[in-house]
Design an enzyme around this catalytic site. Structure first.
Site, short mmCIF file in Angstrom:
data_model
loop_
_atom_site.label_atom_id
_atom_site.label_comp_id
_atom_site.label_asym_id
_atom_site.label_seq_id
_atom_site.Cartn_x
_atom_site.Cartn_y
_atom_site.Cartn_z
N GLU A 76 26.54 45.18 14.66
CA GLU A 76 27.86 44.52 13.87
C GLU A 76 27.16 43.55 12.80
O GLU A 76 27.85 43.76 11.66
CB GLU A 76 28.61 43.88 14.93
CG GLU A 76 29.98 43.33 14.24
CD GLU A 76 30.69 42.63 15.48
OE1 GLU A 76 31.27 41.70 15.06
OE2 GLU A 76 30.59 42.82 16.65
N ASP A 77 26.13 42.86 13.00
CA ASP A 77 25.91 41.81 11.85
C ASP A 77 24.57 42.05 11.22
O ASP A 77 24.23 41.14 10.47
CB ASP A 77 25.86 40.50 12.60
CG ASP A 77 27.39 39.82 13.29
OD1 ASP A 77 28.18 40.26 12.94
OD2 ASP A 77 27.24 39.13 14.26
#
Length: 702
Positions: A76-77
């Site tokens: 996600e990051d």
């Protein structure tokens, strides 16, 4: 490094050196991936996944789950893909990480829709591997512990979501320790002043209660020792959110809630649980109706224990829970207590089977839900804390939430049974489908081949499965009814031009559907039936004609049979009956609305003649129709009862009965009843006029 050392120490207690080394490798990978990223607090970002891994390790989770906890934000990051993770740590870890990751590449219309879509994605991943939710719960738990660094608005939003979704999920999975921490942290974020005041009051009450608690505990221990039972007796302290909820729901003061003294007795075997129950009942008087055996009938989340309430010295209520050490472990940690990948014992399989059954239920709801927001509402409904136990006629036990009705029971048996349900027997007596069920009842569902769900069931069906399936069936049925009505309306106009839908099928129709953004012919017919597109204009467009060329309109009336379904409704202003001259109006909300031809409301619609439709009754009519009567009666006792009895003797249902204007001599009675036709109504009116005391019977026209 101190946190990593703590994690290593926890892992070494139950994992092999090779497994611990793999977890460390995942940590260094996560540290490198998140290099340069920080949290709101200013700490390096990797402190969060490390804390999540520590929470999972304290639950004694398997190495793949802990590795997924360390890597859960990587997809996600950071720029690392799921494929890259799979190459490094295997497909299982990559799938777990992907299941927890939020959808970041899609634009959403609202925050609520975004949250719902993310939860829906996670639910699908849970169906493949239930460890996804355990990693997510650990992630959310650490976020809740560090909520103080966020701004108040975001903090409250996360706390509310946790209390509505994640705390109930933890409870559903039997993870009581996690659930209580979620609730207390959420309560603190949402109502900080209330939290502080109740915490201070609890601390103060603890001091006053200490002597009495110790007295009761020592009496119970002494009695158990005399009987030769080896048991651990501990006082239970209510957590803050539980105290707050009880004060709010039961409208009681803090002192009234804290008047109850709670103890837990831990023993070595199930047999001893029941022996200890008899022992404590001999010390103090049990309160009738307050004993529950969750050992013989466990809760839906696998929780087992004996619960009883006793009347102690000076009438003080004492709550007792009696369970084995395994049950205690299960009550606190749920499915994490007996992880499938560590053991194959019976308790494990039962616990896992219950959790998987719940997840499978989520999957079924997701498949029939209209959208993600509808799905998440169904999930919220499904997360009930209390269960009742209902028997089928063959003796099988079904668990349902408290307040469930026979409709919920029917859908719990099978979706097909729910859809065809018409009546029920509770303990061998006929009962309404709206009657709330009680634990221990035997319920038999009566079905009929042609039956279908009733929209009124929404008023009393409370389980997510029942409500989702009713909604899905009604939507599907409404669409089928719309397609059938739309086809009749459009064909009726096309016939005027020596054409039909069947003749138009081909390139001409496909071009029209593409031009007007319809995927299928059915979508067009639905819009026609629902009044979104007018049949006359649609027919002209399909034939490539202008409105001026349409010099004639079809005079052929559409026959109404009474079985058209949801897309044909009967106007409540004039209550048309078979035998009445009728006309229809295409409403954009209700589809075809049938009025009596002389209804004054129909006159208002003549300004839009393109929406008016010529109708007639079919020769073969089915069903009952509502008729409205006004009866003038002498104002004397019992006359309404006589009218009701006379109608009942004709085997007719009364929809509504009410008295209107009255004086000392006469009264007016408004009556709505179900009849089959205008002729049938005439016979009913004749019978009513023969009643002594009835002066006049008239049919209400508008």
């Amino acid at each position: 490094m101190e946190a990593l050392a703590r994690l290593d120490q926890t892992l070494s207690a139950y994992l092999s050196p090779e497994q611990s080394q793999n977890v460390k490798r995942a940590f260094f990978y996560a540290e490198q991936a998140h290099f340069g990223q920080t949290r709101r607090s200013g700490d390096p970002y990797v402190t969060h996944p490390l804390a999540v891994a520590c929470i999972l390790a304290e639950m004694h989770m398997d190495p793949q789950s802990i590795m997924a906890g360390l890597l859960h934000d990587v997809i996600e990051d950071t720029g690392i893909s799921k494929t890259a993770l799979a190459e490094q740590f295997g497909d299982t870890v990559a799938e777990l990480v992907d299941g927890v990751s939020k959808l970041t590449q899609i634009e959403f219309n609202s925050l609520a829709e975004k949250q719902a879509e993310n939860f829906q994605k996670m639910a699908l991943a849970m169906a493949r591997d239930i460890r996804v939710i355990l990693v997510k719960l650990a992630d959310r738990l650490h976020n809740m512990r560090t909520l103080g660094v966020l701004n108040p608005a975001k903090s409250r939003r996360i706390a509310k979501e946790t209390l509505e979704i994640y705390a109930p999920i933890a409870m559903r999975l039997g993870m009581n320790t996690v659930r209580m921490e979620f609730e207390d942290l959420g309560f603190k974020a949402l109502h900080p002043m209330r939290y502080e005041r109740i915490m201070a009051a609890r601390a103060k009450a603890r001091g006053h209660r200490k002597e009495l608690v110790e007295n009761i505990r020592s009496q119970i221990e002494a009695a158990l020792h005399r009987e030769g039972h080896s048991a651990t007796v501990t006082g239970r302290e209510k957590h803050l959110y539980s105290i707050y909820q009880k004060m709010k729901e039961k409208r009681k003061s803090f002192a009234e809630i804290m008047d109850i003294y709670a103890f837990r007795i831990i023993v070595d075997s199930v047999d001893t649980c029941y022996r200890v129950l008899g022992c404590v009942h001999s010390i103090y008087k049990p309160v009738p109706g307050e004993f529950t055996d969750y050992i013989a009938m466990p809760k839906a989340n696998g929780y087992q224990s004996l619960h009883t309430v006793l009347r102690g010295m000076h009438g003080v209520p004492i709550e007792i829970q009696i369970r084995t050490r395994e049950m205690e472990d299960m009550a606190n940690n749920g499915i994490a207590a007996h992880w499938l990948y560590k053991s194959d014992d019976k308790a494990t399989n039962v616990s896992q089977a219950r959790a998987r059954k719940w997840v499978q239920g989520l999957l079924e709801m997701q498949q029939v839900a209209g959208n993600s927001l509808e799905f998440i509402e169904s999930v919220k409904i499904d997360l009930f804390p209390d269960e009742i136990y209902i028997f089928t006629p063959k003796g099988k036990i079904l668990e349902l939430p408290r307040g469930a009705t026979p409709v919920d029971f029917a859908y719990a048996v099978h979706t097909g049974v729910g859809n065809r349900c018409v009546a029920c027997r509770i303990n061998n007596r006929l009962a309404p489908l709206s009657e709330p069920l009680q634990s221990g009842q035997t319920v038999e569902i009566i079905t009929a081949a042609g039956a279908r769900p009733n929209p009124a069931w929404f008023n009393y069906a409370i389980t997510a499965k029942a409500r989702t399936n009713i909604r899905h069936f009604l939507k599907q049925q409404k669409r089928e009814d719309s397609v059938a009505l739309g086809e009749r309306l459009l064909d009726r106009v096309l016939t005027t031009h020596d054409s039909s839908i069947a003749k138009l099928k081909g390139p001409t129709l496909d071009a029209f559907l593409t031009e007007h953004h319809y995927q299928t012919l059915e979508d067009l017919l639905v819009d026609v039936a629902q009044g979104e597109r007018l049949p006359s204009i649609t027919a002209q467009q399909l034939l490539g004609k202008t409105q001026d060329e349409n010099s004639t309109e079809s005079k052929e009336a559409i026959a109404i049979r009474g079985t058209e379904g949801f897309m044909v409704t009967y106007a409540k202003c004039c209550h048309p009956l078979p035998g009445d001259p009728i006309a229809g109006y295409l409403s954009s909300e209700k589809g075809m609305v049938v009025h009596r031809e002389n209804c004054k409301n129909l006159g208002e619609f003549r300004e839009t003649p393109e929406r008016l439709v010529a109708l007639r009754w079919h020769n073969e009519i089915e069903g009952d129709y509502i008729a409205a009567l006004k009866i003038e009666v002498e104002n004397r006792r019992g006359v309404i009862a006589v009218i009701a009895t006379r109608i009942n003797s004709m085997d007719i249902n009364i929809e509504k009965i009410a008295t209107g204007d009255k004086d000392h001599l006469f009264a007016l009675v408004d009556l709505e009843l179900q009849v089959q036709s205008r002729v049938h109504l005439a016979r009913v009116m004749k019978r009513l006029r023969n009643i002594d005391g009835v002066r006049k019977v008239t049919r209400v026209k508008n």
